[in-house]
Design a protein around this motif. Structure first.
Motif, mmCIF file in Angstrom:
data_model
loop_
_atom_site.group_PDB
_atom_site.id
_atom_site.type_symbol
_atom_site.label_atom_id
_atom_site.label_comp_id
_atom_site.label_asym_id
_atom_site.label_seq_id
_atom_site.Cartn_x
_atom_site.Cartn_y
_atom_site.Cartn_z
ATOM 1 N N ILE A 103 -6.984 4.035 -2.413
ATOM 2 C CA ILE A 103 -7.762 4.746 -1.516
ATOM 3 C C ILE A 103 -7.029 5.804 -0.689
ATOM 4 O O ILE A 103 -7.435 6.840 -0.596
ATOM 5 N N VAL A 109 -7.907 9.489 -0.680
ATOM 6 C CA VAL A 109 -8.815 9.913 0.555
ATOM 7 C C VAL A 109 -7.784 9.570 1.729
ATOM 8 O O VAL A 109 -7.827 8.541 2.277
ATOM 9 N N TYR A 127 -8.790 7.947 5.251
ATOM 10 C CA TYR A 127 -8.845 6.737 5.149
ATOM 11 C C TYR A 127 -8.072 5.954 5.904
ATOM 12 O O TYR A 127 -8.009 4.934 6.369
ATOM 13 N N THR A 152 -5.418 -2.282 -3.483
ATOM 14 C CA THR A 152 -6.532 -1.414 -3.004
ATOM 15 C C THR A 152 -6.430 -0.268 -2.029
ATOM 16 O O THR A 152 -6.721 0.667 -2.558
ATOM 17 N N ASN A 153 -5.719 -0.354 -1.011
ATOM 18 C CA ASN A 153 -5.687 0.625 -0.349
ATOM 19 C C ASN A 153 -4.550 1.796 -0.897
ATOM 20 O O ASN A 153 -4.995 3.003 -0.508
ATOM 21 N N TRP A 157 -8.465 3.096 8.568
ATOM 22 C CA TRP A 157 -7.685 1.737 8.268
ATOM 23 C C TRP A 157 -7.088 1.388 9.375
ATOM 24 O O TRP A 157 -6.960 0.102 9.932
ATOM 25 N N SER A 206 0.890 -1.264 0.096
ATOM 26 C CA SER A 206 0.029 0.276 0.016
ATOM 27 C C SER A 206 0.888 1.137 -0.015
ATOM 28 O O SER A 206 0.403 2.408 -0.358
#
Length: 266
Positions: free
Chosen positions: A171, A175, A178, A167-168, A182, A92
């Motif tokens: 995001i 964002v 987030y 995915t992270n 998380w 990530s």
């Protein structure tokens, strides 16, 4: 009439492999080359954690939930858990860590993610082999091992970590808040994934909730590989495999479809 000179271009796939290997070498140098002890910390950190858990629980309990070796029980839980947490975390942060290099045309966001994932995967795999071998040797554990179950557990945990990390990374970029959310959501994972206990130790009502945690499944699968008497009947490879493929599909689709925005976003 002068003949045109043939120009051989490398295949895109081979070019991408060279880029990924170069990123891995750079990451290895910057991460481990600047600290005293370097690569040894990748081994010493999990060893220390397993030793502390073994001493603390060994003083409070006569034996672990399965078998008689505290180090082996906690190693099967903690090292498997590491494959998910560290691979998702390192994947990530791949784009942010390599953002200056992403301005080069040949380097893509997917190359950066795969390079960090592969380097951390090989580091964790080497560390796990050394630690498990040491525990089995010094504890004189003689049993029948199911290597297929072990490899499946590592594979599911790794793919799940890669999918969640990919995915992270998208995001987190668009964002930023987030990222804090998380951390709060992910913090209890160490306690609810079966590192300290087995799924069967929990009351039925708790089992019904924990079953939906995919990391609980991969740890159960890993312990099935080390303990012939432990069947871990709750493990669903269909469920954990579906979760891993689902996150991989979503993550790489988001990265590919937003690759320009990911590079330009500061």
């Amino acid at each position: 009439m002068a003949r045109k000179q043939a120009v051989t271009k490398p295949l895109p796939s081979f070019a991408n492999i060279r880029v990924i290997v170069a990123l891995m070498m750079r990451e290895m140098s910057t991460r481990y080359g600047r600290s005293a002890g370097g690569y040894m910390w990748a081994l010493l950190e999990p060893v220390g954690m397993i030793a502390i858990m073994s001493v603390v629980f060994g003083m409070a309990m006569r034996s672990p939930s399965i078998g008689s070796s505290f180090p082996l029980f906690f190693a099967t839980g903690f090292l498997t858990f590491q494959f998910y947490t560290e691979l998702s975390s390192f994947s990530s942060s791949a784009i942010n860590m390599n953002k200056p290099l992403l301005t080069y045309p040949r380097v893509t966001p997917i190359d950066a993610i795969l390079a960090r994932f592969l380097l951390q995967f090989f580091t964790l795999a080497t560390s796990a082999i050394v630690i498990f071998s040491g525990i089995i040797y010094f504890e004189e554990i003689r049993t029948i091992y199911d290597f297929t179950a072990m490899l499946k557990a590592v594979g599911y945990a790794s793919l799940l970590g890669l999918g969640v990390g990919a995915t992270n990374t998208v995001i987190f970029t668009f964002v930023p808040t987030y990222q804090n959310v998380w951390k709060i959501i992910n913090r209890p994972m160490f306690l609810i994934s079966g590192v300290f206990f087995t799924y069967e130790d929990m009351p039925r009502t708790v089992q019904d909730i924990l079953w939906f945690n995919p990391v609980m499944h991969v740890i159960g699968l890993m312990r099935r590989g080390f303990y012939p008497s432990y069947h871990a009947t709750y493990v669903s490879e269909f469920y954990v495999g579906g979760m891993a493929i689902g996150f991989l599909t979503i993550g790489f689709f988001l990265v590919y479809s937003n690759k320009t925005a990911l590079i330009e976003t500061r």
